[in-house]
Scaffold this active site. Structure first.
Site, PDB file in Angstrom:
ATOM      1  N   GLY A  42     -13.701  -1.570  -6.490  1.00  0.00           N
ATOM      2  CA  GLY A  42     -14.980  -0.978  -6.101  1.00  0.00           C
ATOM      3  C   GLY A  42     -14.941  -0.201  -4.802  1.00  0.00           C
ATOM      4  NE  ARG A  80      -4.111   1.804   1.168  1.00  0.00           N
ATOM      5  CZ  ARG A  80      -5.157   2.149   0.407  1.00  0.00           C
ATOM      6  NH1 ARG A  80      -5.219   1.798  -0.872  1.00  0.00           N
ATOM      7  NH2 ARG A  80      -6.150   2.828   0.928  1.00  0.00           N
ATOM      8  CG  ASN A  88      -8.145   6.603  -4.136  1.00  0.00           C
ATOM      9  OD1 ASN A  88      -8.950   5.731  -3.823  1.00  0.00           O
ATOM     10  ND2 ASN A  88      -8.288   7.845  -3.757  1.00  0.00           N
ATOM     11  CG  ASP A 143      -8.429   5.231  -0.095  1.00  0.00           C
ATOM     12  OD1 ASP A 143      -9.531   5.712  -0.434  1.00  0.00           O
ATOM     13  OD2 ASP A 143      -7.959   4.196  -0.591  1.00  0.00           O
ATOM     14  CB  THR A 171      -9.468  -0.682  -7.346  1.00  0.00           C
ATOM     15  OG1 THR A 171      -9.344   0.499  -6.550  1.00  0.00           O
ATOM     16  CG2 THR A 171      -8.752  -1.818  -6.658  1.00  0.00           C
ATOM     17  CB  SER A 173      -7.168  -0.306   1.719  1.00  0.00           C
ATOM     18  OG  SER A 173      -7.614  -0.929   0.531  1.00  0.00           O
ATOM     19  CB  SER A 174     -12.503  -1.241   1.002  1.00  0.00           C
ATOM     20  OG  SER A 174     -12.884  -0.170   1.813  1.00  0.00           O
ATOM     21  CB  THR A 221      -6.021   0.825  -6.291  1.00  0.00           C
ATOM     22  OG1 THR A 221      -6.955   1.823  -6.680  1.00  0.00           O
ATOM     23  CG2 THR A 221      -5.388   1.229  -4.974  1.00  0.00           C
TER      24      THR A 221
END
Ligand code: GLY
Length: 578
Positions: A475, A108, A403, A425, A383, A454-455, A401
């Site tokens: 998403g 990340r 973003n 984010d 992403t 993050s997701s 990603t």
């Protein structure tokens, strides 16, 4: 798609490839069409572009393992999927070796050393509009190239340069722009036009590249050659790093060569939990994905009612209520575990999940105002997720990603990479909605060196210790609920992977207080039943999703030992195997 993919494979692959199935037209339960799938005996790949899938399959054909294929696919997406494939972004991967070792890699982006809690606030103490999404300040320190190098060093088997060579060719010789990508260039033309290199590349002559046009990226080809020759140092240090830092600073940012040079990916213990007879291996913090899956599935075990019937309003109601409660926790408590104490054990304690699950009224929606939390964006182009696997049990599930779609929508001169805007984010103004209506807390405030929450939810599902599914999705905030639904369909309900991926989807994230349903996907009686329980429905889709939720790439390990790769019909990706 079949002809084009077969042609590409013929260019890259010297082994016979397995069959390719076309996606079919929309049907009542698969509103965006049937899923393109590929059956394979030895190895399989599914990704967002036919070219990247072909590159990954060729690596498997040359004797590479799932990690080799993943590294090559990631570099190829950086060329052929500029919305999200990247060198100057970041992501997460989980994997399994054929011997059964499970791993998770966090590459990340981090907040540059020159940022701090109030970097994005104006004199009035409010977030400055656009500061965390456009321009240099939006850029987090990229992690992708160092991450892929770490992955390759630990688990790869083919030479690094061999894995990058096809991407150099794709960048230098170009590839034909598919209609889906032409639409993205057109949608974001106004932003791209503000950046000299982005407009020269993607809007030549002032017009967005049309479907069928050749996209050549010579600077990117040279950057990839440097990385092939020098490893990640060729990106994180030297002339490339200097150019990136200079450009980011010239456009209002604080990223330095020192930030790039000192970036380190982190190997983390994967987030592992059991759900009935399945074991889910997924991403720990700083992604909220593993937490959300565990919280939602945990609550559902205690909810009064069953979720066996995929499309029944009772199922949608129970799942949405569990999602509402899990996302409220996510926004309030979660952040980078290197910087904040996250009470994960308490949040996921069986007694608490039982209390949350039992608090779900089977007849009525609970207003989100009764549960503290927030909301954030989703965008299936922003992403990308891909999967690779080999029949001996090796697997990689990787989401990375920039973003937003095409990140901050600028390209570094002389380097050719699209820059991320991952700083958005963070909770850039804790407690207040950001540009997308995101309301998050102090735990995810900007901190120099921290990773934004993050997701992304790259996931591997095991059954009796053996891999059963490899899956994930883009998403934003709806990634975990998309992964959840495909897991429930394919593993718990036992649907074929193609059906599980194409099935209609829904989403609840606490705030805004409504269930989002894929546009045109659900029958009137389901909508009426949900409204009768007190739910507000969002039937429009958003400008970002085009009415679709997520774009899943998945591989199923079949009972006969074969593999089935699946590319979500909501995108234009491809599946291949051998
Ligand atoms: N940038 C979207 C996410 O990490 O969830």
């Amino acid at each position: 798609m079949r002809t084009r993919l077969a042609l590409l494979l013929a260019l890259f692959v010297s082994v016979p490839v397995a069959l390719f199935a076309e996606g079919g037209p929309p049907s009542a339960s698969a509103p965006f069409g049937e899923t393109p799938t590929a059956h394979a005996r030895r190895g399989a790949v599914a990704s967002a572009t036919p070219e990247a899938t072909a590159v990954g399959a060729a690596v498997l054909g040359a004797g590479g393992n799932a990690v080799d294929a993943a590294v090559a696919t990631a570099f190829a997406l950086a060329v052929t999927y500029p919305p999200a494939g990247n060198l100057a972004g970041g992501g997460f991967a989980v994997g399994r070796t054929p011997g059964g070792e499970l791993w998770a890699l966090d590459f990340r982006e981090t907040a540059p050393a020159g940022t701090w809690r109030d970097s994005f606030l104006g004199p009035d103490g409010k977030a400055r509009r656009g500061a965390s999404t456009r321009g240099g300040l939006a850029v987090g320190t990229p992690g992708t190239v160092r991450g892929l190098e770490s992955l390759h060093r630990r688990y790869g088997s083919l030479p690094w340069a061999r894995l990058i060579a096809p991407s150099v060719r794709l960048a230098r010789e170009g590839f034909r722009v598919p209609p889906g990508l032409a639409k993205i260039f057109s949608t974001y033309a106004a932003d791209l036009a503000k950046d000299a290199v982005a407009s020269r590349l993607f809007l030549p002559g002032g017009e967005p590249l049309a479907a069928g046009a050749l996209l050549v990226q010579e600077d990117l080809a040279k950057t990839l050659e440097t990385i092939a020759a020098q490893g990640a140092d060729g990106f994180h240090k030297g002339a490339v790093a200097r150019r990136i830092a200079n450009f980011v600073q010239a456009t209002g940012g604080v990223l330095t060569e020192g930030d790039l040079a000192s970036y380190r990916p982190e190997w983390r213990p994967p987030f592992v939990f059991d759900d009935g007879r399945f074991r889910l291996v997924t991403m720990p913090l700083p992604s909220s994905g593993g937490f959300l899956l565990a919280s939602i599935l945990g609550q559902l075990h205690f909810a009064r009612g069953a979720i066996d019937d995929r499309d029944a309003p009772e199922t949608l109601h129970l799942v949405a209520e569990a999602e509402r409660r899990a996302y409220a926790d996510r926004n309030r408590f979660l952040g980078d575990p290197n910087c904040v104490d996250v009470p994960l054990a308490a949040l996921l304690a069986p007694a608490r999940l039982a209390a949350l699950g039992r608090s779900i009224d089977p007849a009525r929606a609970t207003p989100s105002s009764a549960i503290v939390g927030g909301a954030w964006p989703r965008d299936p182009d922003q992403t990308t997720h891909f999967v690779t696997a080999t029949a001996d049990g090796g697997a990689v599930s990787l989401t990375y990603t920039l973003n937003d779609t095409m990140g901050n929508r600028s390209v570094v001169p002389g380097v050719g990479v699209v820059l991320n805007n991952e700083m958005d984010d963070f909770a850039v103004e804790p407690g207040a909605p950001n540009g997308y209506g995101l309301v998050q807390g102090e735990s995810n405030a900007v901190r120099a060196g921290a990773r934004p929450l993050s997701s992304m939810t790259p996931t591997i599902v095991l059954e009796d210790g053996r891999p059963r599914l490899v899956l994930g999705s883009p998403g934003g905030g709806l990634i975990p609920t998309t992964v959840l639904q495909v897991y429930l369909n394919a593993a718990v309900r036992g649907e074929p992977i193609g059906e599980a991926v194409s099935a209609r989807r829904f989403h609840h994230q606490h705030l805004p207080d409504r269930i989002e349903l894929e546009t045109g996907a659900f029958p009137e009686d389901v909508k009426d039943a949900l409204k009768a329980k007190g739910h507000s429905l969002d039937l429009s889709g958003t400008v970002y999703t085009g009415g679709m939720l997520g774009r899943v790439h998945a591989i199923a390990f079949e009972k006969d030992g074969s593999l089935t790769a699946a590319a979500d019909p909501r995108g234009y990706g491809a599946a291949a195997g051998k």
